[in-house]
Design a protein around this motif. Structure first.
Motif, short mmCIF file in Angstrom:
data_model
loop_
_atom_site.label_atom_id
_atom_site.label_comp_id
_atom_site.label_asym_id
_atom_site.label_seq_id
_atom_site.Cartn_x
_atom_site.Cartn_y
_atom_site.Cartn_z
N ILE A 77 0.83 -1.21 0.00
CA ILE A 77 0.00 0.00 0.00
C ILE A 77 0.86 1.26 0.00
O ILE A 77 0.52 2.26 -0.64
N LYS A 78 2.01 1.21 0.66
CA LYS A 78 2.91 2.36 0.66
C LYS A 78 3.40 2.72 -0.73
O LYS A 78 3.75 3.87 -1.02
N LYS A 79 3.44 1.72 -1.61
CA LYS A 79 3.91 1.94 -2.98
C LYS A 79 2.81 2.50 -3.89
O LYS A 79 3.08 2.88 -5.03
N MET A 80 1.59 2.54 -3.39
CA MET A 80 0.47 3.04 -4.18
C MET A 80 0.31 4.55 -4.02
O MET A 80 0.74 5.13 -3.03
N LYS A 81 -0.33 5.16 -5.00
CA LYS A 81 -0.64 6.58 -4.92
C LYS A 81 -1.52 6.87 -3.71
O LYS A 81 -2.40 6.07 -3.38
N LYS A 82 -1.29 8.00 -3.07
CA LYS A 82 -2.22 8.42 -2.02
C LYS A 82 -3.57 8.72 -2.67
O LYS A 82 -3.64 9.41 -3.68
N GLY A 83 -4.62 8.17 -2.11
CA GLY A 83 -5.94 8.38 -2.66
C GLY A 83 -6.39 7.31 -3.63
O GLY A 83 -7.42 7.46 -4.30
N VAL A 84 -5.66 6.21 -3.72
CA VAL A 84 -6.04 5.11 -4.61
C VAL A 84 -7.32 4.44 -4.12
O VAL A 84 -7.60 4.42 -2.92
N TRP A 85 -8.10 3.94 -5.05
CA TRP A 85 -9.27 3.13 -4.70
C TRP A 85 -8.95 1.67 -4.98
O TRP A 85 -8.39 1.33 -6.03
N LEU A 86 -9.31 0.77 -4.05
CA LEU A 86 -9.05 -0.67 -4.19
C LEU A 86 -10.35 -1.43 -4.24
O LEU A 86 -11.25 -1.20 -3.42
N ILE A 87 -10.45 -2.34 -5.20
CA ILE A 87 -11.63 -3.21 -5.33
C ILE A 87 -11.15 -4.64 -5.30
O ILE A 87 -10.25 -5.02 -6.04
N VAL A 121 -7.58 -1.57 6.82
CA VAL A 121 -8.24 -0.69 7.79
C VAL A 121 -7.39 0.55 8.06
O VAL A 121 -7.88 1.70 8.00
N ASP A 122 -6.11 0.34 8.34
CA ASP A 122 -5.23 1.46 8.68
C ASP A 122 -5.09 2.43 7.50
O ASP A 122 -5.11 3.65 7.69
N ALA A 123 -4.96 1.89 6.29
CA ALA A 123 -4.77 2.74 5.12
C ALA A 123 -6.01 3.55 4.80
O ALA A 123 -5.93 4.72 4.38
N LEU A 124 -7.18 2.96 5.00
CA LEU A 124 -8.43 3.69 4.74
C LEU A 124 -8.64 4.77 5.79
O LEU A 124 -8.97 5.92 5.47
N GLU A 125 -8.45 4.41 7.04
CA GLU A 125 -8.69 5.37 8.11
C GLU A 125 -7.70 6.53 8.08
O GLU A 125 -8.04 7.65 8.47
N ASN A 127 -17.17 -1.76 9.34
CA ASN A 127 -17.39 -0.39 9.82
C ASN A 127 -16.26 0.59 9.51
O ASN A 127 -16.35 1.76 9.85
N MET A 128 -15.19 0.14 8.88
CA MET A 128 -14.07 1.04 8.60
C MET A 128 -14.53 2.18 7.68
O MET A 128 -15.38 2.00 6.81
N ARG A 129 -13.95 3.34 7.89
CA ARG A 129 -14.30 4.52 7.10
C ARG A 129 -13.06 5.39 6.90
O ARG A 129 -12.12 5.35 7.69
N GLY A 130 -13.11 6.21 5.87
CA GLY A 130 -12.07 7.20 5.65
C GLY A 130 -12.28 8.40 6.55
O GLY A 130 -13.28 8.49 7.28
N PRO A 131 -11.38 9.36 6.49
CA PRO A 131 -11.46 10.53 7.38
C PRO A 131 -12.76 11.31 7.26
O PRO A 131 -13.20 11.93 8.23
N ASN A 132 -13.40 11.28 6.09
CA ASN A 132 -14.66 12.01 5.92
C ASN A 132 -15.88 11.10 6.01
O ASN A 132 -16.97 11.46 5.54
#
Length: 359
Positions: free
Chosen positions: A242-252, A266-270, A295-300
């Motif tokens: 995940i560290k190698k991915m762009k900030k703001g990437v979407w994963l499916i 969880v940590d990367a999304l939060e 229940n995990m969510r992003g900052p917004n």
């Protein structure tokens, strides 16, 4: 012989909808056929623990049928007790709930209904991608809560057009995902796989193969996981990846939950490093009530597009994998060869590269 079938219970829905073939109530449509041939057929959803119907009946079953949606986890230890077991059939696609190396050791044939759900899952990938990129879930939740705040939703809503989208795995599903993405005018479509596409298939899509996963990680705005779960892919999407991915990437991920490390997601999304994670596969199924992906969510308060595992079990897919299961069992009972595309392991060796490169 005894045939053990592990399915999920559909309850009232299965009683009202006979097309729900993958349920204990409707029994893949093969129960009466098998009973009519004189076989002992056990259909159950009870699969957990040493006292379950699964472990009780696997001891003398010759055929095991299970699904990816409510899998009976056939470990090496359980297989040692299954002295009569000769054939394991996955009603659907994906046999990672079976210890395939142990199946080879015991010379048990493992088969699945290849291609039965590829369209269904590819469509789910596109849907989930749009749900995440357009920030649909919080927008819908806001309306259900009788609220109206366009800015709160639009702050995290984007277009798919102009984005770089990549698939990890370009088999039957990954390829169809790329096909369905072409009308969206993405900036680039990328794919990574250790197996090349047939020349005619590669020419038929406007997509570029990348040499390494790291390149895919670095270039993509959206990443979709479409590879099987095996030794080399378990935990593939971890904190380092995940560290190698762009900030703001979407994963499916509609492949298998365990391909992604639970807490790394969880940590990367939060933290906001990934903008969203969606899919229908979990590292344990059914997912426990306290699973953090629920229940995990992003900052917004956004970025979660998880569902129960149903992408490959639409009513159309159920008709296909029920028919395919019957064909596999019929071939076995009558000594006829199986369709090679359906065979995962047989005669003590792997019959496909779908579960990793094997010598």
């Amino acid at each position: 012989m005894k045939v053990l079938i592990i399915l999920y219970s559909g309850g009232q829905a299965a009683q009202e909808q006979p097309k729900l073939l993958g349920t204990t109530e409707n029994k893949l449509g093969i129960y009466d056929w098998l009973k009519g041939l004189g076989h002992d057929v056990v259909v159950t959803d009870d699969k957990e623990g040493p006292n379950s119907d699964f472990q009780k009946h696997i001891v003398d079953a010759e055929i095991l049928v299970t699904t990816p949606f409510h899998p009976g986890y056939l470990t090496a230890e359980i297989m040692d007790k299954a002295k009569n077991l000769k054939l394991c059939v996955t009603a659907g696609v994906g046999s990672d709930h079976i210890d395939l190396n142990a199946a080879n050791k015991h010379k048990i044939t493992v088969a699945e209904v290849s291609g039965s759900n590829v369209v269904s899952v590819a469509e789910q990938v596109i849907m989930t991608m749009l749900v995440l990129v357009r920030n649909f879930v919080p927008a819908h939740e806001q309306i259900v809560a009788h609220k109206w705040n366009v800015a709160q939703i639009a702050r995290d809503a984007y277009d798919l057009e102009g984005k770089v989208v990549g698939t990890i795995g370009c088999g039957r599903i990954g390829y169809r995902v790329l096909q369905r993405l072409e009308p969206f005018n993405c900036k680039e479509l990328l794919w990574f796989d250790y197996t090349d596409l047939p020349a005619d298939a590669a020419k038929a899509i406007n997509a570029t193969r990348v040499a390494t996963l790291d390149e895919l990680f670095a270039r993509c705005d959206v990443i979709t996981v479409n590879c099987p779960l095996h030794e080399s892919t378990r935990g593939l999407i971890n904190a380092d990846a995940i560290k190698k991915m762009k900030k703001g990437v979407w994963l499916i991920n509609t492949a298998r939950g365990a391909i992604c490390d639970r807490m790394a997601i969880v940590d990367a999304l939060e933290s906001g490093h990934i903008a969203g994670y969606g899919g229908d596969v979990w590292d344990v199924q059914p997912a426990p009530a306290d699973h953090p992906w629920r229940n995990m969510r992003g900052p917004n308060g956004n970025g979660n597009a998880m569902t129960a595992h149903y992408s490959g079990t639409t009513l159309d897919a159920q008709a296909r994998y029920a028919k395919g299961t019957e064909e596999i069992i019929d071939n076995y009972l009558n000594g006829k060869p199986q369709n090679p595309a359906n065979v995962i392991v047989a005669d003590g060796k792997y019959a496909t590269h779908a579960y990793g490169q094997r010598k």
